[in-house]
Design a protein around this motif. Structure first.
Motif, PDB file in Angstrom:
ATOM      1  N   VAL A   1       0.840  -1.201   0.000  1.00 24.75           N
ATOM      2  CA  VAL A   1       0.000   0.000   0.000  1.00 24.75           C
ATOM      3  C   VAL A   1       0.874   1.249   0.000  1.00 24.75           C
ATOM      4  CG1 VAL A   1      -1.732   1.323   1.289  1.00 24.75           C
ATOM      5  CG2 VAL A   1      -1.916  -1.167   1.147  1.00 24.75           C
ATOM      6  N   ARG A   2       1.922   1.244   0.808  1.00 23.50           N
ATOM      7  CA  ARG A   2       2.845   2.392   0.817  1.00 23.50           C
ATOM      8  C   ARG A   2       3.465   2.606  -0.564  1.00 23.50           C
ATOM      9  NH1 ARG A   2       8.431   2.725   4.291  1.00 23.50           N
ATOM     10  NH2 ARG A   2       8.669   0.650   3.435  1.00 23.50           N
ATOM     11  N   SER A   3       3.887   1.517  -1.208  1.00 25.10           N
ATOM     12  CA  SER A   3       4.468   1.632  -2.549  1.00 25.10           C
ATOM     13  C   SER A   3       3.455   2.195  -3.542  1.00 25.10           C
ATOM     14  CB  SER A   3       4.963   0.263  -3.029  1.00 25.10           C
ATOM     15  OG  SER A   3       6.027  -0.202  -2.225  1.00 25.10           O
ATOM     16  N   GLU A   4       2.202   1.772  -3.393  1.00 28.16           N
ATOM     17  CA  GLU A   4       1.154   2.279  -4.279  1.00 28.16           C
ATOM     18  C   GLU A   4       0.955   3.778  -4.080  1.00 28.16           C
ATOM     19  OE1 GLU A   4      -3.592   1.556  -5.324  1.00 28.16           O
ATOM     20  OE2 GLU A   4      -2.669   0.537  -3.612  1.00 28.16           O
ATOM     21  N   VAL A   5       0.928   4.219  -2.819  1.00 28.08           N
ATOM     22  CA  VAL A   5       0.777   5.646  -2.530  1.00 28.08           C
ATOM     23  C   VAL A   5       1.929   6.438  -3.147  1.00 28.08           C
ATOM     24  CG1 VAL A   5       0.866   7.365  -0.678  1.00 28.08           C
ATOM     25  CG2 VAL A   5      -0.612   5.358  -0.453  1.00 28.08           C
ATOM     26  N   GLU A   6       3.148   5.949  -2.992  1.00 24.39           N
ATOM     27  CA  GLU A   6       4.309   6.651  -3.531  1.00 24.39           C
ATOM     28  C   GLU A   6       4.247   6.730  -5.057  1.00 24.39           C
ATOM     29  OE1 GLU A   6       7.473   4.372  -1.895  1.00 24.39           O
ATOM     30  OE2 GLU A   6       7.462   5.426   0.039  1.00 24.39           O
ATOM     31  N   ASN A   7       3.796   5.657  -5.694  1.00 28.60           N
ATOM     32  CA  ASN A   7       3.688   5.658  -7.153  1.00 28.60           C
ATOM     33  C   ASN A   7       2.616   6.648  -7.635  1.00 28.60           C
ATOM     34  OD1 ASN A   7       4.167   4.494  -9.883  1.00 28.60           O
ATOM     35  ND2 ASN A   7       2.046   3.802  -9.641  1.00 28.60           N
ATOM     36  N   ILE A   8       1.476   6.665  -6.952  1.00 28.16           N
ATOM     37  CA  ILE A   8       0.412   7.602  -7.329  1.00 28.16           C
ATOM     38  C   ILE A   8       0.894   9.044  -7.177  1.00 28.16           C
ATOM     39  CG2 ILE A   8      -1.881   8.458  -6.698  1.00 28.16           C
ATOM     40  CD1 ILE A   8      -2.543   5.559  -5.841  1.00 28.16           C
ATOM     41  N   LEU A   9       1.598   9.322  -6.095  1.00 27.54           N
ATOM     42  CA  LEU A   9       2.107  10.680  -5.881  1.00 27.54           C
ATOM     43  C   LEU A   9       3.100  11.072  -6.970  1.00 27.54           C
ATOM     44  CD1 LEU A   9       2.523  10.731  -2.010  1.00 27.54           C
ATOM     45  CD2 LEU A   9       1.151  12.331  -3.357  1.00 27.54           C
ATOM     46  N   ARG A  10       3.952  10.145  -7.394  1.00 28.33           N
ATOM     47  CA  ARG A  10       4.889  10.453  -8.488  1.00 28.33           C
ATOM     48  C   ARG A  10       4.129  10.806  -9.764  1.00 28.33           C
ATOM     49  NH1 ARG A  10       8.062   6.248  -6.157  1.00 28.33           N
ATOM     50  NH2 ARG A  10       7.042   4.703  -7.484  1.00 28.33           N
ATOM     51  N   GLN A  11       3.092  10.023 -10.069  1.00 21.23           N
ATOM     52  CA  GLN A  11       2.310  10.279 -11.278  1.00 21.23           C
ATOM     53  C   GLN A  11       1.569  11.608 -11.173  1.00 21.23           C
ATOM     54  OE1 GLN A  11       2.407   8.418 -13.939  1.00 21.23           O
ATOM     55  NE2 GLN A  11       3.318   6.521 -13.226  1.00 21.23           N
ATOM     56  N   ARG A  12       0.986  11.869 -10.025  1.00 23.30           N
ATOM     57  CA  ARG A  12       0.234  13.118  -9.835  1.00 23.30           C
ATOM     58  C   ARG A  12       1.165  14.331  -9.926  1.00 23.30           C
ATOM     59  NH1 ARG A  12      -2.000  16.772  -6.035  1.00 23.30           N
ATOM     60  NH2 ARG A  12      -4.246  17.105  -6.388  1.00 23.30           N
ATOM     61  N   ASN A  13       2.329  14.226  -9.298  1.00 26.59           N
ATOM     62  CA  ASN A  13       3.273  15.343  -9.338  1.00 26.59           C
ATOM     63  C   ASN A  13       3.795  15.588 -10.756  1.00 26.59           C
ATOM     64  OD1 ASN A  13       3.026  15.849  -6.612  1.00 26.59           O
ATOM     65  ND2 ASN A  13       4.812  14.622  -6.037  1.00 26.59           N
ATOM     66  N   ALA A  14       4.016  14.500 -11.512  1.00 25.62           N
ATOM     67  CA  ALA A  14       4.456  14.665 -12.901  1.00 25.62           C
ATOM     68  C   ALA A  14       3.389  15.398 -13.715  1.00 25.62           C
ATOM     69  CB  ALA A  14       4.752  13.306 -13.520  1.00 25.62           C
ATOM     70  N   LEU A  15       2.124  15.076 -13.471  1.00 22.56           N
ATOM     71  CA  LEU A  15       1.034  15.755 -14.163  1.00 22.56           C
ATOM     72  C   LEU A  15       0.989  17.235 -13.799  1.00 22.56           C
ATOM     73  CD1 LEU A  15      -1.559  15.612 -15.920  1.00 22.56           C
ATOM     74  CD2 LEU A  15      -2.808  15.018 -13.826  1.00 22.56           C
ATOM     75  N   LEU A  16       1.157  17.535 -12.501  1.00 25.04           N
ATOM     76  CA  LEU A  16       1.127  18.928 -12.046  1.00 25.04           C
ATOM     77  C   LEU A  16       2.278  19.728 -12.648  1.00 25.04           C
ATOM     78  CD1 LEU A  16       0.265  18.309  -8.285  1.00 25.04           C
ATOM     79  CD2 LEU A  16      -1.233  19.404  -9.966  1.00 25.04           C
ATOM     80  N   ARG A  17       3.456  19.135 -12.698  1.00 24.63           N
ATOM     81  CA  ARG A  17       4.601  19.855 -13.286  1.00 24.63           C
ATOM     82  C   ARG A  17       4.373  20.108 -14.770  1.00 24.63           C
ATOM     83  NH1 ARG A  17       7.454  16.146 -10.070  1.00 24.63           N
ATOM     84  NH2 ARG A  17       7.852  14.834 -11.901  1.00 24.63           N
ATOM     85  N   GLY A  18       3.833  19.095 -15.446  1.00 25.55           N
ATOM     86  CA  GLY A  18       3.602  19.243 -16.882  1.00 25.55           C
ATOM     87  C   GLY A  18       2.498  20.228 -17.220  1.00 25.55           C
ATOM     88  N   ALA A  19       1.609  20.489 -16.263  1.00 21.01           N
ATOM     89  CA  ALA A  19       0.485  21.395 -16.533  1.00 21.01           C
ATOM     90  C   ALA A  19       0.932  22.847 -16.645  1.00 21.01           C
ATOM     91  CB  ALA A  19      -0.562  21.258 -15.432  1.00 21.01           C
ATOM     92  N   GLY A  20       2.079  23.170 -16.094  1.00 15.39           N
ATOM     93  CA  GLY A  20       2.592  24.539 -16.189  1.00 15.39           C
ATOM     94  C   GLY A  20       1.694  25.562 -15.519  1.00 15.39           C
ATOM     95  N   GLY A  21       0.972  25.141 -14.489  1.00 18.36           N
ATOM     96  CA  GLY A  21       0.125  26.065 -13.744  1.00 18.36           C
ATOM     97  C   GLY A  21      -1.249  26.277 -14.349  1.00 18.36           C
ATOM     98  N   ARG A  22      -1.570  25.593 -15.469  1.00 26.81           N
ATOM     99  CA  ARG A  22      -2.854  25.789 -16.153  1.00 26.81           C
ATOM    100  C   ARG A  22      -3.733  24.552 -15.987  1.00 26.81           C
ATOM    101  NH1 ARG A  22       1.049  27.389 -19.612  1.00 26.81           N
ATOM    102  NH2 ARG A  22       0.835  25.459 -20.817  1.00 26.81           N
ATOM    103  N   LEU A  23      -4.985  24.753 -15.657  1.00 27.57           N
ATOM    104  CA  LEU A  23      -5.928  23.658 -15.476  1.00 27.57           C
ATOM    105  C   LEU A  23      -6.767  23.491 -16.754  1.00 27.57           C
ATOM    106  CD1 LEU A  23      -7.088  21.509 -13.567  1.00 27.57           C
ATOM    107  CD2 LEU A  23      -8.751  23.215 -12.778  1.00 27.57           C
ATOM    108  N   SER A  24      -6.240  22.713 -17.675  1.00 27.89           N
ATOM    109  CA  SER A  24      -6.996  22.407 -18.890  1.00 27.89           C
ATOM    110  C   SER A  24      -8.013  21.313 -18.582  1.00 27.89           C
ATOM    111  CB  SER A  24      -6.045  21.931 -19.988  1.00 27.89           C
ATOM    112  OG  SER A  24      -5.466  20.675 -19.628  1.00 27.89           O
ATOM    113  N   ALA A  25      -8.899  21.051 -19.542  1.00 23.55           N
ATOM    114  CA  ALA A  25      -9.909  20.006 -19.339  1.00 23.55           C
ATOM    115  C   ALA A  25      -9.256  18.641 -19.159  1.00 23.55           C
ATOM    116  CB  ALA A  25     -10.867  19.987 -20.532  1.00 23.55           C
TER     117      ALA A  25
END
Length: 361
Positions: free
Chosen positions: A151-175
């Motif tokens: 479960v801990r590994s799953e949480v860490e993986n989800i956070l990595r994916q979420r953070n990568a998405l946030l960085r790639g968004a460049g501060g803009r919330l597209s659809a």
């Protein structure tokens, strides 16, 4: 429950090692830098598929241009059953693990041979960052209930994916970004709440044990408050993530979640990190480890193997005697670079010199 043999090949400072490990207390002596801690790390790695010193396993492979992997093998007795645990640790690519010649995953091995490690760096449990205290809880949970390590590994993986998405968004919330964030938020909320519930329950169980252990080590009883701090506990993580979405996008990182939680420690009504003396902090760090040792022993029904890495070097004689009275195990591996308290007795003594180990007694 104990290890009977240890074989090392190109692990840390050891080219080759073949060592018989007796029951009872084994003392390993030698100057700093000779390889004493490496022995304890090898035992810990066999029991947990992890290191208590580094997060990058390539550091465990002996530094040599011709060496590409390290091999660690250990023979252990778990009740009536004999276990052969083997690990091939590679500079590049995945490491491989076997138990009795069968390939195993980390969660299939965790808890088979429980271990407790004590070291001078444990002071970070009370003086260090929240990450040190979260890892303290998570490592204990992994040995007590291996499923939670996944479960801990799953949480860490989800956070990595979420953070990568946030960085790639460049501060803009597209659809597209908003839709994908919803998916990751749902996954994170589900996995994180299970992990945090387990952390909180463990902290509640460890509190009384740590208070009692502190009294044994320090020779005085002081009120100890130990509580799990979670900023989003009242509203739930799903709602907290929605509320923090604008800030997350602006900063390109997840600002709320289990990776921001902490374990609060109050001794005699004061924050330990800022108001406790050095002696009180060291005593409490040992007490926290001892609390997990006893909790783990009760959970698995047997005493874990004890790994004590030069723990008496920073303690006065009174606290050293308190530690000795408090610690009990079928097998203890103890290292020391200097003089030991006069009260210490041991069943075997080894000299460690330049990656070689010689039995003296």
């Amino acid at each position: 429950m104990r290890f009977t043999k240890l074989w090392l090949s190109d692990f840390r400072s050891y080219c080759q090692l073949d060592l018989d490990l007796p029951t009872g207390t084994s003392l390993f002596v030698g100057a700093n830098g000779e390889g004493k801690t490496n022995l304890l790390e090898a035992i810990f790695y066999l029991a947990t598929m992890g290191s208590f010193r580094v997060s990058t396993v390539s550091a465990l492979v002996r530094t040599d241009s011709t060496v590409s992997e390290a091999v660690v093998r250990g023979e252990a007795l778990a009740g009536e059953r004999k276990l052969l645990i083997e690990a091939a640790i590679r500079h590049h690519g995945r490491s491989h693990f076997q138990m009795n010649r069968q390939r195993v995953r980390r969660r299939e091995l965790l808890g088979r041979i429980p271990v407790s490690v004590f070291m001078p760096e444990d002071l970070t449990l009370v003086k260090g960052s929240p990450n040190d205290r979260r890892r303290y809880l998570d490592d204990a949970l992994g040995q007590m209930e291996p499923r939670l390590d996944a479960v801990r590994s799953e949480v860490e993986n989800i956070l990595r994916q979420r953070n990568a998405l946030l960085r790639g968004a460049g501060g803009r919330l597209s659809a597209d970004v908003g839709t994908t964030l919803e998916v990751w938020d749902d996954k994170l909320a589900e996995a994180a709440e299970e992990l945090v519930d387990a952390r909180r329950m463990l902290a509640m169980r460890l509190g009384p044990r740590a208070a009692a252990a502190y009294g044994e080590i320090a020779g005085e009883m002081l009120p100890l408050e130990m509580s799990y701090e979670c900023a989003w506990q009242g509203e739930g993580l799903g709602e907290a993530l929605k509320r923090a979405r604008s800030e997350d996008l602006r900063r390109g990182v997840s600002t709320v979640g289990p990776h921001r939680d902490d374990l609060s420690l109050m001794l005699d009504g004061r924050p330990v990190r800022t108001h406790a003396s050095q002696g009180e902090q060291r005593s409490l760090a040992l007490a926290l480890r001892l609390a997990v040792h006893r909790e783990l022993a009760e959970a698995v029904g047997q005493s874990p193997v004890l790994l004590l890495d030069d723990v008496f070097s920073e303690l006065d004689p009174g606290r050293s005697r308190g530690v000795l009275r408090a610690l009990h195990s079928e097998q203890t591996l103890l290292t020391s670079a200097g003089d030991l308290p006069a009260d210490i007795s041991y069943d075997a003594r080894f000299r460690v010199t330049a990656g070689r180990v010689y039995r003296e007694v």
